[in-house]
Design a protein around this motif. Structure first.
Motif: not given
Length: 125
Positions: A52-53, A59-61, A84-86
């Motif tokens: 999911l983006t 901010r962008v998660l 979490d790949l942010s």
């Protein structure tokens, strides 16, 4: 065990939003992408392994789904639902201040400062 869940329900269980209705609005508004595809319905089904983006206000998660939630539990339980790949935020330095932050002493004048300003305006020394 469930293999898929509505995106709004998953966002709420994972504590990305404070309420399910806010999760629905986020999904409908087009700020959420599932595997790079923009979604426009809160009923979109997500599965384990989906990425999911989520474009939030500041901010962008980027989250990879690791589990499907059964309830909205404590934050520790919610963090087990995703990875979490942010992108990492740049470290803050003293040279770079947040917008609207002031240097110490440049805010409102103190009572003493105010008296001195008033004296200057009246022409006193």
């Amino acid at each position: 065990m469930e293999t898929a869940q509505r995106i709004d329900k998953w966002l709420w269980h994972a504590r990305v939003t404070k309420s399910r209705s806010l999760a629905q609005k986020l999904a409908i508004s087009g700020h959420v992408r599932v595997n790079r595809e923009k979604i426009d319905a809160a009923s979109k089904q997500v599965r384990i392994g989906d990425v999911l983006t989520i474009a939030l206000e500041r901010r962008v998660l980027v989250l990879r789904i690791l589990g499907i939630g059964t309830r909205r539990g404590p934050a520790v339980e919610a963090q087990l639902l995703y990875e979490d790949l942010s992108p990492a935020l740049p470290p803050k330095t003293d040279a770079v201040r947040e917008e609207g932050a002031r240097d110490p002493g440049t805010g409102r004048p103190t009572k003493r400062d105010r008296r001195q300003i008033d004296a200057l305006r009246r022409g006193e020394d």
